[in-house]
Design an enzyme around this catalytic site. Structure first.
Site, short mmCIF file in Angstrom:
data_model
loop_
_atom_site.label_atom_id
_atom_site.label_comp_id
_atom_site.label_asym_id
_atom_site.label_seq_id
_atom_site.Cartn_x
_atom_site.Cartn_y
_atom_site.Cartn_z
N ASP A 46 0.65 -1.44 -0.04
CA ASP A 46 -0.07 -0.13 0.07
C ASP A 46 0.88 1.35 0.09
O ASP A 46 1.88 1.30 0.46
CB ASP A 46 -0.89 -0.09 1.19
CG ASP A 46 -2.10 -0.83 1.28
OD1 ASP A 46 -2.03 -1.63 0.33
OD2 ASP A 46 -3.02 -0.55 2.13
N HIS A 101 -5.26 9.72 0.25
CA HIS A 101 -5.17 8.89 1.34
C HIS A 101 -5.75 9.57 2.78
O HIS A 101 -5.51 9.51 3.99
CB HIS A 101 -3.67 8.81 1.80
CG HIS A 101 -3.42 7.33 2.42
ND1 HIS A 101 -3.54 7.27 3.96
CD2 HIS A 101 -3.28 6.30 2.02
CE1 HIS A 101 -3.20 6.07 4.27
NE2 HIS A 101 -3.10 5.29 3.40
N HIS A 191 3.88 -2.07 3.23
CA HIS A 191 3.82 -0.77 2.58
C HIS A 191 5.05 -0.44 1.91
O HIS A 191 6.25 -0.61 2.20
CB HIS A 191 3.58 0.33 3.59
CG HIS A 191 2.50 0.30 4.48
ND1 HIS A 191 2.20 -0.76 5.51
CD2 HIS A 191 1.18 0.69 4.20
CE1 HIS A 191 1.08 -0.71 5.94
NE2 HIS A 191 0.53 0.14 5.16
ZN LIG Z 1 -2.65 3.34 3.09
#
Ligand SMILES: [Zn+2]
Length: 236
Positions: A46, A101, A191
């Site tokens: 992500d 986001h 991430h």
């Molecule tokens: Zn995120």
């Protein structure tokens, strides 16, 4: 007097569960895990792209022949169009992780729509790929999110476990946290960027430790008899 109070409390609790639990089906179905009877794992990244991290991650995935899914932030895609195109060209699944986001659960219909449609548009325009999957920042959703994901024909993705790699623990610690949580069908959340730092300039948003942990994560999983599969296969 007590009964309505409890009822209200329960309703609020239920809505909070829907808003905060990444796998809660309250606001529509969410895929949070693959079949439990197969030793398959699904890697997801992500908040990217962030070139110094995403690039080497793509190299590792290519070398190890591991498919993954990347939930991209539209603003980061616009900042790093070449890297976004590289993710797409490598054949990994691309998902929408909103334009900037923002935490969606407290936003109204217009702002939610702007975040989802904006992220969709950024990805389509720059990579030429049309995303079919969506993951909400932090997993936070509300009914307006469901309305837009339905319009876009998205499947909504959750995850089976994350390892707080965004806190930047040392690579060996990230690797260990993944190893101890492995289970059949797990969708693993990692991430390759920071959703709040689309330009990728802050040290806080650096995910080099995740990048460095990845080869060990893959080796550990294979040693334990797991194979990595694509999210696309799971969603078919
Ligand atoms: Zn995120």
């Amino acid at each position: 007097m007590i009964i309505p109070f409890i009822a209200a409390g329960t309703a609020a609790g239920t809505l909070a569960w829907g808003a905060y639990d990444p796998t809660s089906p309250l606001f529509g179905p969410v895929v949070g895990r693959g079949p439990k009877d197969q030793r398959a794992l699904y890697l997801t990244f992500d908040d990217g792209p962030r070139p110094p991290v995403t690039g080497p991650i793509l190299d590792t995935l290519a070398r190890e022949r591991v498919p993954a899914a990347f939930f991209l932030v539209g603003a980061a895609v616009r900042q790093h169009p070449d890297m976004a195109r590289r993710v797409a060209a490598a054949g990994h699944m691309i998902g929408n992780h909103t334009r900037s986001h923002r935490k969606l659960h407290r936003l109204g219909p217009r702002a939610v729509r702007a975040e989802l449609m904006g992220g969709h548009q950024d990805i389509v325009e720059i990579t030429g790929e049309t995303p079919r999957v969506f993951r909400a920042p932090h997993g936070y959703r509300n009914p307006f999110v469901t309305r837009v994901t339905n319009t876009l024909g998205y499947r909504t993705m959750g995850w089976t476990f994350g390892v707080w790699d965004s806190d930047r623990p040392p690579p060996e610690e990230i690797r260990r946290r993944v190893r101890v949580k492995l289970k059949p069908g797990a969708i693993i959340l990692l991430h390759d960027g920071d959703g709040y730092d689309p330009a990728g300039t802050t040290e806080r948003g650096d995910r080099s430790n995740t990048r460095a942990a990845l080869p060990g994560i893959i080796a550990d999983a294979r040693a334990a008899g797991y194979e990595f599969r694509s999210l696309g296969e799971l969603l078919r």
